[in-house]
Scaffold this motif. Structure first.
Motif, PDB file in Angstrom:
ATOM      1  N   ILE A 109      26.796  89.823 115.616  1.00  0.00           N
ATOM      2  CA  ILE A 109      27.400  88.595 115.121  1.00  0.00           C
ATOM      3  C   ILE A 109      27.605  88.761 113.617  1.00  0.00           C
ATOM      4  O   ILE A 109      26.652  89.043 112.882  1.00  0.00           O
ATOM      5  N   VAL A 110      28.837  88.577 113.166  1.00  0.00           N
ATOM      6  CA  VAL A 110      29.172  88.804 111.759  1.00  0.00           C
ATOM      7  C   VAL A 110      29.571  87.478 111.125  1.00  0.00           C
ATOM      8  O   VAL A 110      30.470  86.772 111.620  1.00  0.00           O
ATOM      9  N   SER A 111      28.886  87.127 110.031  1.00  0.00           N
ATOM     10  CA  SER A 111      29.277  85.959 109.232  1.00  0.00           C
ATOM     11  C   SER A 111      29.649  86.444 107.836  1.00  0.00           C
ATOM     12  O   SER A 111      29.545  87.637 107.531  1.00  0.00           O
ATOM     13  N   VAL A 112      30.051  85.539 106.982  1.00  0.00           N
ATOM     14  CA  VAL A 112      30.426  85.927 105.615  1.00  0.00           C
ATOM     15  C   VAL A 112      29.207  86.340 104.807  1.00  0.00           C
ATOM     16  O   VAL A 112      29.341  86.935 103.739  1.00  0.00           O
ATOM     17  N   GLN A 113      28.005  86.022 105.304  1.00  0.00           N
ATOM     18  CA  GLN A 113      26.790  86.306 104.541  1.00  0.00           C
ATOM     19  C   GLN A 113      25.903  87.378 105.155  1.00  0.00           C
ATOM     20  O   GLN A 113      25.079  87.979 104.465  1.00  0.00           O
ATOM     21  N   SER A 114      26.045  87.639 106.456  1.00  0.00           N
ATOM     22  CA  SER A 114      25.127  88.564 107.098  1.00  0.00           C
ATOM     23  C   SER A 114      25.695  89.056 108.428  1.00  0.00           C
ATOM     24  O   SER A 114      26.634  88.466 108.979  1.00  0.00           O
ATOM     25  N   THR A 115      25.110  90.128 108.923  1.00  0.00           N
ATOM     26  CA  THR A 115      25.427  90.648 110.256  1.00  0.00           C
ATOM     27  C   THR A 115      24.125  90.790 111.030  1.00  0.00           C
ATOM     28  O   THR A 115      23.185  91.435 110.552  1.00  0.00           O
ATOM     29  N   GLU A 116      24.061  90.196 112.198  1.00  0.00           N
ATOM     30  CA  GLU A 116      22.846  90.201 112.996  1.00  0.00           C
ATOM     31  C   GLU A 116      23.176  90.492 114.453  1.00  0.00           C
ATOM     32  O   GLU A 116      24.254  90.159 114.933  1.00  0.00           O
ATOM     33  N   ARG A 117      22.235  91.126 115.147  1.00  0.00           N
ATOM     34  CA  ARG A 117      22.369  91.284 116.596  1.00  0.00           C
ATOM     35  C   ARG A 117      21.659  90.126 117.277  1.00  0.00           C
ATOM     36  O   ARG A 117      20.533  89.788 116.936  1.00  0.00           O
ATOM     37  N   ALA A 118      22.342  89.532 118.249  1.00  0.00           N
ATOM     38  CA  ALA A 118      21.793  88.352 118.917  1.00  0.00           C
ATOM     39  C   ALA A 118      22.170  88.374 120.387  1.00  0.00           C
ATOM     40  O   ALA A 118      23.092  89.077 120.812  1.00  0.00           O
ATOM     41  N   THR A 119      21.437  87.603 121.165  1.00  0.00           N
ATOM     42  CA  THR A 119      21.778  87.403 122.572  1.00  0.00           C
ATOM     43  C   THR A 119      22.865  86.341 122.652  1.00  0.00           C
ATOM     44  O   THR A 119      22.705  85.237 122.135  1.00  0.00           O
ATOM     45  N   LEU A 120      23.956  86.693 123.292  1.00  0.00           N
ATOM     46  CA  LEU A 120      25.071  85.761 123.476  1.00  0.00           C
ATOM     47  C   LEU A 120      25.052  85.269 124.919  1.00  0.00           C
ATOM     48  O   LEU A 120      25.031  86.073 125.855  1.00  0.00           O
ATOM     49  N   ILE A 121      25.003  83.965 125.094  1.00  0.00           N
ATOM     50  CA  ILE A 121      24.951  83.372 126.427  1.00  0.00           C
ATOM     51  C   ILE A 121      26.215  82.560 126.664  1.00  0.00           C
ATOM     52  O   ILE A 121      26.530  81.642 125.912  1.00  0.00           O
ATOM     53  N   GLY A 122      26.925  82.932 127.728  1.00  0.00           N
ATOM     54  CA  GLY A 122      28.062  82.138 128.166  1.00  0.00           C
ATOM     55  C   GLY A 122      27.629  81.256 129.321  1.00  0.00           C
ATOM     56  O   GLY A 122      27.078  81.747 130.304  1.00  0.00           O
ATOM     57  N   THR A 123      27.844  79.971 129.210  1.00  0.00           N
ATOM     58  CA  THR A 123      27.372  79.052 130.241  1.00  0.00           C
ATOM     59  C   THR A 123      28.259  77.818 130.284  1.00  0.00           C
ATOM     60  O   THR A 123      29.371  77.822 129.735  1.00  0.00           O
ATOM     61  N   VAL A 124      27.764  76.775 130.924  1.00  0.00           N
ATOM     62  CA  VAL A 124      28.540  75.540 131.110  1.00  0.00           C
ATOM     63  C   VAL A 124      27.792  74.394 130.435  1.00  0.00           C
ATOM     64  O   VAL A 124      26.604  74.507 130.093  1.00  0.00           O
ATOM     65  N   THR A 220      19.639  82.898 119.692  1.00  0.00           N
ATOM     66  CA  THR A 220      20.713  82.992 120.676  1.00  0.00           C
ATOM     67  C   THR A 220      21.945  82.211 120.232  1.00  0.00           C
ATOM     68  O   THR A 220      21.843  81.232 119.497  1.00  0.00           O
ATOM     69  N   LEU A 221      23.105  82.681 120.677  1.00  0.00           N
ATOM     70  CA  LEU A 221      24.347  81.930 120.514  1.00  0.00           C
ATOM     71  C   LEU A 221      24.865  81.555 121.903  1.00  0.00           C
ATOM     72  O   LEU A 221      24.734  82.329 122.852  1.00  0.00           O
ATOM     73  N   PHE A 222      25.460  80.373 121.992  1.00  0.00           N
ATOM     74  CA  PHE A 222      26.013  79.894 123.261  1.00  0.00           C
ATOM     75  C   PHE A 222      27.519  79.690 123.113  1.00  0.00           C
ATOM     76  O   PHE A 222      27.979  79.168 122.099  1.00  0.00           O
ATOM     77  N   MET A 223      28.257  80.121 124.150  1.00  0.00           N
ATOM     78  CA  MET A 223      29.697  79.898 124.153  1.00  0.00           C
ATOM     79  C   MET A 223      30.131  79.494 125.567  1.00  0.00           C
ATOM     80  O   MET A 223      29.382  79.701 126.542  1.00  0.00           O
ATOM     81  N   PRO A 224      31.313  78.899 125.707  1.00  0.00           N
ATOM     82  CA  PRO A 224      31.783  78.493 127.042  1.00  0.00           C
ATOM     83  C   PRO A 224      31.839  79.677 128.006  1.00  0.00           C
ATOM     84  O   PRO A 224      32.181  80.808 127.617  1.00  0.00           O
ATOM     85  N   PHE A 225      31.516  79.426 129.255  1.00  0.00           N
ATOM     86  CA  PHE A 225      31.480  80.464 130.283  1.00  0.00           C
ATOM     87  C   PHE A 225      32.826  81.171 130.397  1.00  0.00           C
ATOM     88  O   PHE A 225      32.899  82.407 130.487  1.00  0.00           O
ATOM     89  N   THR A 226      33.898  80.408 130.394  1.00  0.00           N
ATOM     90  CA  THR A 226      35.229  81.010 130.542  1.00  0.00           C
ATOM     91  C   THR A 226      35.582  81.891 129.349  1.00  0.00           C
ATOM     92  O   THR A 226      36.278  82.894 129.501  1.00  0.00           O
ATOM     93  N   THR A 227      35.072  81.532 128.181  1.00  0.00           N
ATOM     94  CA  THR A 227      35.366  82.308 126.974  1.00  0.00           C
ATOM     95  C   THR A 227      34.673  83.665 127.003  1.00  0.00           C
ATOM     96  O   THR A 227      35.279  84.688 126.668  1.00  0.00           O
ATOM     97  N   ILE A 228      33.412  83.684 127.402  1.00  0.00           N
ATOM     98  CA  ILE A 228      32.700  84.966 127.428  1.00  0.00           C
ATOM     99  C   ILE A 228      33.276  85.879 128.511  1.00  0.00           C
ATOM    100  O   ILE A 228      33.339  87.102 128.342  1.00  0.00           O
ATOM    101  N   VAL A 229      33.737  85.298 129.623  1.00  0.00           N
ATOM    102  CA  VAL A 229      34.349  86.114 130.680  1.00  0.00           C
ATOM    103  C   VAL A 229      35.683  86.676 130.207  1.00  0.00           C
ATOM    104  O   VAL A 229      35.994  87.867 130.388  1.00  0.00           O
ATOM    105  N   GLY A 230      36.488  85.826 129.572  1.00  0.00           N
ATOM    106  CA  GLY A 230      37.828  86.250 129.163  1.00  0.00           C
ATOM    107  C   GLY A 230      37.852  87.153 127.955  1.00  0.00           C
ATOM    108  O   GLY A 230      38.713  88.043 127.857  1.00  0.00           O
TER     109      GLY A 230
END
Length: 427
Positions: A109-124, A220-230
Motif C-alpha cells: 500500500i503506497v501513500s504520499v508519506q509511506s509504503t507498507e505491506r498490509a492484508t487487503l480484504i475484499g468483502t461486502v 488491514t484495508l477493506f475494499m468492495p468485493f467486486t473491486t478486489i475481484v476486478g
C-alpha cells in the motif's frame, strides 16, 4: 482444661515468641498469596480472552476452503469455496442472519508519506455487522460501491497511522496512545493510496480491534468485493469466484449449532456432484468453538499455576512442623511441669495442635490480604481484569488451617507422650 483455656495459653505462648511465630507463618503467607494471585491472574486471562472473542461476536461462523488434512498436504486441490456458495447459504439456510464472503490478499500500500505491506480484504457491507467491525471516522463502503466497482477503501486503525504519520505525531507523554480516530493537522479521509498502480480513495477508518485468530484487523484495508475481484485478484477458480472465507452470523447464539449443521448439509449437496468427498472441500469453525477452546486452555493454565503455587503451602506446612518439633524440645520442662500438676495427654495434644492451627490460619489471613492487594495491582496496571471470588479465598484459608492441623499432629503427639518424670529431671 477446656478449649478456651487452651486457646488462651496457645495465644500467650505464640505472642511470647513473636519472631519465631512470624517466621513460621512466612511459608503459609507466601503460599496463600501465591495461590490467590495465580488464580486471580488465570481468571483475568480467561475473562480477557473471552472479551476479545465477544467483540467479534459469539454467533459468528467461519467457512474456509479445504479440510484440515487437505491443508497439510503439499499439493492441495483447487479452491472449491466460491461466491455462489455464500449466496446459497444466505438464501437457503433459515438460521443464518447475514453472510459476508471475503477475499484476502497481501499487498503493498503506497501513500504520499509511506509504503507498507498490509492484508487487503475484499468483502461486502454486511461484513460490518457479521464481524462487529464499526468505523470510527468516515464510513464503510455501501452496496452502491459494490455495484459500480468503486475504487474506495476503509482502512484499519494501525495501518492509517503507518501510512499517514504526519497526522499522528507521537504524544509528549509516553503513556498516552495515539488515537487513529483523532488525526492532527489533517485527515486521511479523502486521501489516495495506490495498490498495484491504481489509486483508491480512503472513505473511512475502522475502530481499533486488535489481533484475533492470527490476523490483526487494525493492519488491514477493506475494499468492495467486486473491486478486489476486478482489479486485484481476478478469477482464480474454475468453479466460480473463489473466496478466502465465508463469514456467517447466526440468528442467535442458540442457533449456532443448527446453522453449522444446515450449512454443512447444504455445501455437501452443492459440492457432491463434482467430488464424491464433498466434505473435504470446506471446514466450518465458529467463535463459540474457539471461545470454548480458549476457556479450556486458560482454565487448565489456571489450575497448573495454582498447583505450582500450592507447593509453597506444602513447604509452609513442613516449616510449621519443624518449628513445632523444636518448640517441643525447648518446652520439655514446661510440658513435664504441667503433666505433674494434672494435665492429661489430651490437654497437651490439643494445645500444640491449636498453636499450629493458629499459626497457619493467621498466615493464611495475612497471605490472603497480600494476595488480594497483588490482584488489585495486576488489575490496575495490566489489561487483565484479575479477581478472585470469596469462595476461593475461603478455600485458601481453609486449606491453610487444614495444613496446620495436619502438620501439627506429629509434634503435638510427641509432646503429649513425654514422660513427666523424664521431663522434670531436666529442670
Amino acid at each position: 482444661m477446656n478449649i478456651l483455656e487452651s486457646l488462651s495459653m496457645a495465644g500467650k505462648t505464640l505472642a511470647t515468641n513473636r519472631l519465631r511465630s512470624g517466621l513460621t507463618m512466612l511459608g503459609i503467607i507466601i503460599g496463600n498469596a501465591s495461590v490467590i494471585i495465580m488464580v486471580g491472574v488465570g481468571e483475568g486471562a480467561k475473562k480477557y480472552a473471552s472479551q476479545q472473542f465477544q467483540t467479534l461476536g459469539t454467533d459468528v461462523i467461519f467457512i474456509i476452503p479445504g479440510s484440515d488434512n487437505a491443508r497439510r498436504n503439499a499439493i492441495s486441490p483447487p479452491n472449491r469455496l466460491v461466491l455462489a456458495d455464500a449466496d446459497a447459504i444466505a438464501s437457503q439456510v433459515p438460521t443464518v442472519r447475514e453472510v459476508a464472503p471475503q477475499i484476502s490478499s497481501s499487498e503493498l500500500i503506497v501513500s504520499v508519506q509511506s509504503t507498507e505491506r498490509a492484508t487487503l480484504i475484499g468483502t461486502v457491507p454486511e461484513y460490518q455487522t457479521v464481524r462487529n467491525a464499526p468505523t470510527c471516522l468516515g464510513r464503510f463502503f455501501a452496496k452502491d460501491d459494490l455495484k459500480r466497482n468503486a475504487r474506495v477503501v476503509t482502512i484499519g486503525a494501525e495501518m492509517v497511522k503507518k501510512l499517514f504519520k504526519s497526522y499522528y505525531p507521537e504524544p509528549k507523554d509516553s503513556k498516552e496512545k495515539v488515537d487513529a480516530c483523532k488525526p492532527v493537522g489533517g485527515s486521511p479521509i479523502g486521501q489516495q493510496v495506490r495498490i498495484r498502480g491504481a489509486s483508491y480513495e480512503i472513505i473511512g477508518i475502522m475502530d481499533a480491534k486488535g489481533a484475533s485468530l492470527g490476523t490483526n484487523q487494525d493492519d488491514t484495508l477493506f475494499m468492495p468485493f467486486t473491486t478486489i475481484v476486478g482489479n486485484i485478484v481476478g478469477r482464480t477458480s474454475p468453479y466460480g469466484i473463489a473466496v478466502t472465507v465465508i463469514n456467517v452470523s447466526a440468528k442467535s447464539n442458540d442457533a449456532v449449532d443448527a446453522a453449522e449443521f444446515q450449512i454443512t448439509n447444504l455445501l455437501k449437496q452443492r459440492h457432491k456432484s463434482l467430488d464424491a468427498k464433498a466434505e473435504e472441500t470446506f471446514t466450518i469453525r465458529s467463535q463459540k468453538d474457539a471461545l470454548e477452546i480458549v476457556g479450556n486452555i486458560t482454565g487448565a493454565l489456571t489450575i497448573m499455576l495454582a498447583a505450582i503455587a500450592s507447593i509453597s503451602l506444602l513447604v509452609g506446612g513442613i516449616g510449621i512442623m519443624n518449628i513445632m518439633l523444636v518448640s517441643v524440645t525447648e518446652r520439655t520442662q514446661e510440658i513435664g511441669l504441667r503433666k505433674a500438676i494434672g494435665a492429661s495427654q489430651s490437654d497437651i495434644l490439643v494445645q500444640f495442635i491449636i498453636e499450629a492451627v493458629i499459626l497457619s490460619v493467621a498466615g493464611g489471613l495475612f497471605g490472603t490480604a497480600i494476595g488480594v492487594g497483588g490482584i488489585l495491582l495486576v488489575a490496575a496496571f495490566t489489561p487483565l481484569q484479575a479477581g478472585v471470588s470469596g469462595g476461593a479465598i475461603m478455600l485458601a484459608v481453609g486449606v491453610s488451617g487444614a495444613i496446620g492441623l495436619f502438620f501439627g499432629v506429629v509434634p503435638a503427639q510427641q509432646a503429649a507422650k513425654l514422660d513427666p518424670i523424664v521431663a522434670l529431671r531436666s529442670i
